[in-house]
Design an enzyme around this catalytic site. Structure first.
Site, PDB file in Angstrom:
ATOM      1  N   HIS A  33      23.492  44.872  -0.204  1.00 25.35           N
ATOM      2  CA  HIS A  33      22.743  44.947  -1.740  1.00 25.35           C
ATOM      3  C   HIS A  33      23.999  45.738  -3.220  1.00 25.35           C
ATOM      4  CE1 HIS A  33      22.112  49.142  -1.250  1.00 25.35           C
ATOM      5  NE2 HIS A  33      22.253  49.374  -0.602  1.00 25.35           N
TER       6      HIS A  33
ATOM      7  N   ASP B 231      21.995  46.549  -5.724  1.00 27.44           N
ATOM      8  CA  ASP B 231      21.612  47.599  -6.000  1.00 27.44           C
ATOM      9  C   ASP B 231      21.995  49.602  -5.466  1.00 27.44           C
ATOM     10  OD1 ASP B 231      20.419  47.106  -4.406  1.00 27.44           O
ATOM     11  OD2 ASP B 231      18.671  48.734  -4.688  1.00 27.44           O
TER      12      ASP B 231
ATOM     13  N   GLU C  48      17.218  46.846  -2.858  1.00 23.51           N
ATOM     14  CA  GLU C  48      16.937  47.461  -1.841  1.00 23.51           C
ATOM     15  C   GLU C  48      16.505  48.339  -2.045  1.00 23.51           C
ATOM     16  OE1 GLU C  48      18.214  49.147   2.204  1.00 23.51           O
ATOM     17  OE2 GLU C  48      18.773  49.138  -0.099  1.00 23.51           O
ATOM     18  N   GLU C  49      17.018  49.435  -2.701  1.00 23.58           N
ATOM     19  CA  GLU C  49      16.515  50.413  -2.909  1.00 23.58           C
ATOM     20  C   GLU C  49      15.289  50.977  -2.967  1.00 23.58           C
ATOM     21  OE1 GLU C  49      18.346  52.900  -1.259  1.00 23.58           O
ATOM     22  OE2 GLU C  49      20.568  52.325  -1.612  1.00 23.58           O
TER      23      GLU C  49
ATOM     24  N   ASP D 103      25.826  48.324   6.332  1.00 25.14           N
ATOM     25  CA  ASP D 103      24.642  49.705   5.125  1.00 25.14           C
ATOM     26  C   ASP D 103      23.809  50.290   6.347  1.00 25.14           C
ATOM     27  OD1 ASP D 103      23.394  50.206   3.283  1.00 25.14           O
ATOM     28  OD2 ASP D 103      21.048  48.783   3.415  1.00 25.14           O
TER      29      ASP D 103
ATOM     30  N   ARG E  54       9.966  57.857   7.813  1.00 28.38           N
ATOM     31  CA  ARG E  54       9.950  56.949   8.648  1.00 28.38           C
ATOM     32  C   ARG E  54       9.597  57.300  10.388  1.00 28.38           C
ATOM     33  NH1 ARG E  54      14.996  55.037   5.735  1.00 28.38           N
ATOM     34  NH2 ARG E  54      14.195  56.033   3.518  1.00 28.38           N
TER      35      ARG E  54
ATOM     36  N   HIS F 230      23.443  58.658  -1.330  1.00 31.00           N
ATOM     37  CA  HIS F 230      22.363  58.906  -1.702  1.00 31.00           C
ATOM     38  C   HIS F 230      22.669  60.643  -2.122  1.00 31.00           C
ATOM     39  CE1 HIS F 230      19.162  55.894  -0.351  1.00 31.00           C
ATOM     40  NE2 HIS F 230      19.702  55.657  -1.172  1.00 31.00           N
TER      41      HIS F 230
END
Length: 426
Positions: free
Chosen positions: A76, A78, A141-142, A165, A308, A394
């Protein structure tokens, strides 16, 4: 492949200069002009190498190499918003100190470029894959995966492949990902006029601010807050929401400033785990809950949480835990877990490739992050991070080292060769 290092580093630098975080949609640019321009630049680079390319209306693109049954490499372009705390230009693509600096360097522009140059190296040496390699690059993707939804409607998604990734040696399982917006009623009047923080659901909040009705400077200092005029400011540290322990959430100290019982309810439920939500656990790890965006509006506190959950558990089990909090909520997005066999051809081949390139034994692992591998029937994640790496994804001052770029060029060339030099194996 040493002769590709400089070119790859420069290409990563150029891609970083596009701010491809989600922006205002436009014709041919569904996720903003920055993402569309980044995609166009990547495909132009691939075309200059002699590859066939396709641009799917700015949602996603593909680079094709070889013939036969299709094999996917999913990347990705983005990125999450830059956030705060940078000492390097987040979209400068600076190359210094043996690193390429900027948002997307590791997630996921750097690895995407390395996969492209790995394909170029194979092509230049005359390698003829017995499968059609599809290097697919998405632009959402984000923040939702609309890119993959669009691609699947307008092109054929291969059944098998990998995404660069996540982590080495190879990811065989990924936790389920659930984004919720929770609604906590506030007392009337609330002890603040404004309260807000966070910029992305999958990014630990690194800055939160509030305008209290009554300012107590001593209490602000005790809570680790700074005061500007009458405004309270809490500064934390960003991190990927799949590993909230790597960051410092700025929301909690600001909540602790206020004595209001309704505010304490948020602290107890989301930061102190009063209801035992995070006790859910299996071989893929423990459930994590990261409150990443907060807004006071219309008499209530709205909190967007990133959850998660362990791969062998169900969404219904998770929601049953969330129900214990006793507030209204809605699901913003959900991705079911990924769970692949450790003894599959894909996993065992990539483990062997990793071992041959590092000299270290490889065991497949599980992660809390979510990758494009879920878009495939048989998918895994393969790199680019290694155990012991400084966490930069991030976070402010994201970078990829030139040493890692060289390693990725080598390992992805070998992986692509091993996985496509013959027809697919069951």
């Amino acid at each position: 492949m040493h002769n590709y290092l400089d070119a790859a580093a420069e290409s990563i630098s150029r891609l970083i200069r596009f701010d491809s975080s989600k922006g205002k949609p436009a014709h041919g640019a569904p996720f903003g002009q920055g993402a569309a321009d980044c995609l166009a630049h990547f495909l132009a680079l691939a075309k200059s190498m002699g590859f066939e390319t396709n641009n799917y209306e700015g949602y996603a693109g593909e680079v094709l190499f070889g013939e036969g049954e299709e094999f996917a490499i999913l990347c990705h372009l983005d990125v999450v918003p830059a956030g705060n705390g940078w000492t390097h230009d987040p979209f400068g693509g600076e190359i210094s100190e043996g690193r390429v600096w900027g948002r997307g360097a590791m997630d996921d522009k750097g690895p995407a470029v390395c996969c492209l140059y790995a394909m170029k190296a194979l092509k230049d040496e005359g390698f003829l894959p017995k499968r059609t390699i599809k290097l697919i690059v998405g632009c959402n993707e984000e923040s939702g995966w609309a890119c993959m939804d669009y691609y699947k409607k307008h092109a054929n998604m291969p059944e098998e492949g990998f995404t660069p990734d996540a982590d080495f040696p190879v990811i065989y399982a990924e936790k389920g990902i659930l984004h919720l917006r929770m609604h906590f009623p506030m007392n009337d009047p609330a002890p603040f006029i404004r309260f807000e923080g966070g910029s992305a659901a999958n990014m630990v909040c690194d800055r939160a601010t509030a305008l209290p009705r009554a300012l107590d400077r001593k209490r602000a200092a005790d809570c680790g807050l700074t005061v500007e005029g009458r405004r309270l400011i809490s500064v934390g540290k960003s991190a990927h929401a799949s590993t909230p322990e790597c960051g410092k959430n700025a929301i909690a100290p600001l909540l602790r400033y206020f004595r209001d019982g309704a505010v304490q309810r948020i602290l107890s439920a989301l930061f102190e785990d009063k209801f035992g939500i995070t006790k859910m656990e299996d071989e893929t790890g423990r459930l994590t809950l990261s409150p990443d965006i907060i807004r006071f509006t219309k008499g209530e506190m709205q909190v967007v949480c990133d959850v998660r959950y362990p791969a062998t558990h169900t969404l219904e089990e998770v929601l049953a835990c969330i129900d214990r909090i006793g507030v209204k909520y809605e699901t913003l997005s959900h991705q079911p877990p990924l769970y692949s066999g450790k003894d599959s051809f894909l996993v065992t081949t990539l483990c062997k490739v990793y071992e041959s390139c590092t000299g270290k034994p490889a065991q497949p692992i599980a992660i809390g992050g979510g990758t494009y591998a879920r878009a495939l029937k048989y998918g895994v994640a393969f790199g680019p991070e290694m155990q012991g790496d400084e966490p930069v994804i991030h976070q402010a001052n994201e970078y990829i080292t030139l040493e890692r770029v060289q390693f990725l060029l080598d390992v992805y060339q070998k992986a692509i060769r091993q996985l496509t030099q013959s027809e697919r194996k069951a």
